[in-house]
Design an enzyme around this catalytic site. Structure first.
Site, PDB file in Angstrom:
ATOM      1  N   ASP A 171      -3.561   2.840  14.158  1.00 21.54           N
ATOM      2  CA  ASP A 171      -2.658   3.403  13.268  1.00 21.54           C
ATOM      3  C   ASP A 171      -3.412   4.824  13.079  1.00 21.54           C
ATOM      4  OD1 ASP A 171      -4.977   3.397  11.583  1.00 21.54           O
ATOM      5  OD2 ASP A 171      -4.346   2.085   9.933  1.00 21.54           O
ATOM      6  N   ARG A 210       0.801  -1.248  -0.085  1.00 19.81           N
ATOM      7  CA  ARG A 210       0.154   0.095  -0.040  1.00 19.81           C
ATOM      8  C   ARG A 210       0.697   1.182   0.082  1.00 19.81           C
ATOM      9  NH1 ARG A 210      -4.837   1.128   4.278  1.00 19.81           N
ATOM     10  NH2 ARG A 210      -3.035   1.214   5.978  1.00 19.81           N
TER      11      ARG A 210
END
EC number: 2.3.3.9
Length: 570
Positions: free
Chosen positions: A471, A185
């Site tokens: 996150d 990603r």
């Protein structure tokens, strides 16, 4: 000259190494990050030329897409609501499908995610998950060291040579014979890479992440992992199909450079912004030769809901832990994603299980695992083809739920069509969430936001907090919710306190929560960390007159380190 499989790629002539940086760079490229011999294996002249070519070809399209985002935000702030675009109705109603899913990634029932750190990569690939998504985005603090070491780590992983010696445990980690399929990603379109200048401007972060990884790994990946396809990617933070169209063009440009078949590169798009839920067909259509599905990025989706409706006091969210997949707007989003993906012949991936094992409390650990099982059972029954886990300890439980329901079938693309979701309306997707707002919710937002930001500023982007792996998405929810509650002076009515959120109340909460953090982490760690700086930055973000689009954009300036300082000549 470098041999790239069936294609030979040669950068234009240059004046060799940039004397100020030590790297051998092509014309117009300036590297301000620290020189390291390992990094120089990645930052070769030909690889940098490829990144520069991508930047030059697509920067105008990217700037236009970001301008469109700003225009949409102005419309929402003026009272408009996102919705389906009448101009692309023909795409939504048309009978078309994406290219067939490559055999190498047909079965994705459990995927693990994590930053591109060396030990993490080995453990994740060995975890028993079907896929590992290696993250340059929300789980990584984008320091120069993290980004470049991440590229080195991924190259070693694709080559099959990666090892890690844990000196504290005197243990050597290496890959098993059977490993997960690797997806990568890159960062979102909005994030710059300020350590690399191209024609005097910071490079686009995602083009650096994608370009360096693809250039060095596509040939080995296709042979070792992709069974003739690949590399594979996850694409974050998109708001409109025009952004998917840019990615599709980037992929075609990369395939042409490498001399590989069109459609070799495959990507799953995270539907993690509210505007994107109205563009799912259009996003798949733009990427139809390169798509392997969509994913419910549910934490960022909640963040996006608040951000999209920042000027709509009638759409305030309750405490974030009350905004689960049983809320009508969240369930509608998941159901429509499944129907859209299966209608177009690709995977519909479920959301993240963020729990981490609670080793010192078996009863609490089992209760947490039971919550994970219930969530995954809801997903697989709804028709999802796979799900995400943040920790290897969750994989057996997730795998068991999906396998018990799906059996030996690799996915549910053909078997669960969800035609009932064809009736989902704009009103369903924008349905006002129910729940209460509490002082404890304000405190938790503040405590988690400050601790995450302190870790991010010191180079860590994936942070265990209160038995969850957090996150950037969690910090973003915390920040924008606090900002919105402050802006509208909301009443905290859920725990009997009955006070309204004000600057004075928030200042007291910040002071008390910073003191609590110091008690929890200990004075030494608190002193060595950046908790006070994070507290000031988080407070400034929550009390700003105008809401910043992303916490990480403001914080990024604090982790950019130029070597050497000042300008360098090309």
């Amino acid at each position: 000259m470098m041999d790239l499989g069936s294609f030979t790629y040669q950068a234009p002539a240059t004046n060799k190494a940039n004397p100020a940086s030590g790297y051998d760079v092509p014309e117009g490229v300036d590297i301000r990050g620290r020189y390291d011999a390992q990094f120089a294996r990645i930052l070769t002249r030909d690889a940098l030329q490829f990144v520069a070519d991508l930047q030059r070809e697509f920067r105008g399209h990217i700037k236009y897409a970001m301008e469109c985002r700003r225009n949409a935000k102005q419309r929402y702030n003026a009272g408009a609501l996102p919705g389906f675009d009448p101009a692309t109705r023909y795409v939504r109603e048309g009978e078309w499908t994406c290219s067939l899913v490559p055999p190498a990634v047909a079965d994705r029932r459990v995927e693990i995610t994590g930053p591109v750190e060396r030990k993490m990569i080995i453990n994740a690939l060995n975890s028993g998950a079907k896929v590992f998504m290696a993250d340059f985005e929300d789980a990584l603090s984008p320091t120069w060291e993290n980004l470049m070491r991440g590229q080195v780590n991924l190259k070693d992983a694709v080559d099959g040579t990666i090892t890690f010696h844990d000196k504290a445990r005197n243990r050597v980690y290496k890959l098993n014979d059977q490993i997960a399929k690797l997806f990568v990603r890159p960062r979102g379109w909005h994030l710059p890479e300020s350590h690399i200048l191209i024609d005097g401007e910071p490079a686009t972060g995602c083009l650096v992440d994608f370009g360096l990884y693809f250039f060095h790994n596509y040939a080995s990946f296709r042979k070792m992992q992709g069974e003739g396809f690949g590399p594979f990617f996850y694409l974050p933070k998109m708001e409109h199909s025009r952004e998917a169209k840019i990615w599709n063009s980037v992929f075609e440009r990369a395939e042409k450079m490498a001399g590989i078949e069109r459609g070799s590169i495959r990507a799953t798009v995270l539907i993690e912004t509210l505007p994107a839920v109205f563009q799912m067909d259009e996003i798949l259509y733009e990427l139809r030769d390169h798509s392997v599905g969509l994913n419910c990025g549910r934490w960022d989706y909640i963040f996006s809901y608040v951000k999209t409706f920042q000027a709509h006091p009638d759409r305030l969210l309750p405490d974030r832990f009350q905004v689960g997949m049983t809320q009508h707007f969240m369930r509608s989003y998941s159901d429509l994603l499944i129907r859209t993906c299966h209608r177009r012949g690709v995977h519909a991936m479920g959301g993240m299980a963020a729990q981490i094992p609670i080793r010192d409390d078996p009863a609490a650990n089992e209760a947490a695992l039971e919550l994970v099982r219930k969530d995954k059972l809801r997903e697989v029954r709804a028709g999802h083809d796979g799900t995400w886990a943040a920790h290897p300890g969750l994989i057996p439980a997730c795998m068991e739920v999906f396998t018990n329901h799906m059996g030996n079938a690799p996915h549910q693309i053909q078997s669960v069509k969800r035609e009932d979701a064809a009736n989902i309306t704009e009103e369903d997707l924008l349905h006002r969430p129910r729940g209460a707002r509490t002082l404890e919710g304000l405190r938790l937002n503040t405590r988690v936001g400050i601790q995450y930001l302190a870790a991010w500023l010191t180079g860590t982007g994936s942070v265990p907090l209160y038995n969850l792996m957090e996150d950037a998405a969690t910090a973003e929810i915390s920040r924008v919710q606090n900002w919105q509650w402050l802006k509208y002076g909301v009443e905290l009515d859920g725990d009997g306190v009955g006070v309204r959120v004000s600057l004075d109340l928030f200042a007291r909460v910040v002071e008390e929560e910073v003191a609590r953090i110091e008690r929890e982490v200990g004075k030494d760690k608190f002193k060595k960390g950046m908790y006070k700086e994070a507290g000031k930055m988080f407070t400034r973000q929550c009390t700003a007159p105008v809401l910043d689009d992303f916490l990480t954009l403001d914080a990024y300036n604090h982790i950019v380190v130029h070597h050497p300082r000042g300008s360098s000549k090309l």
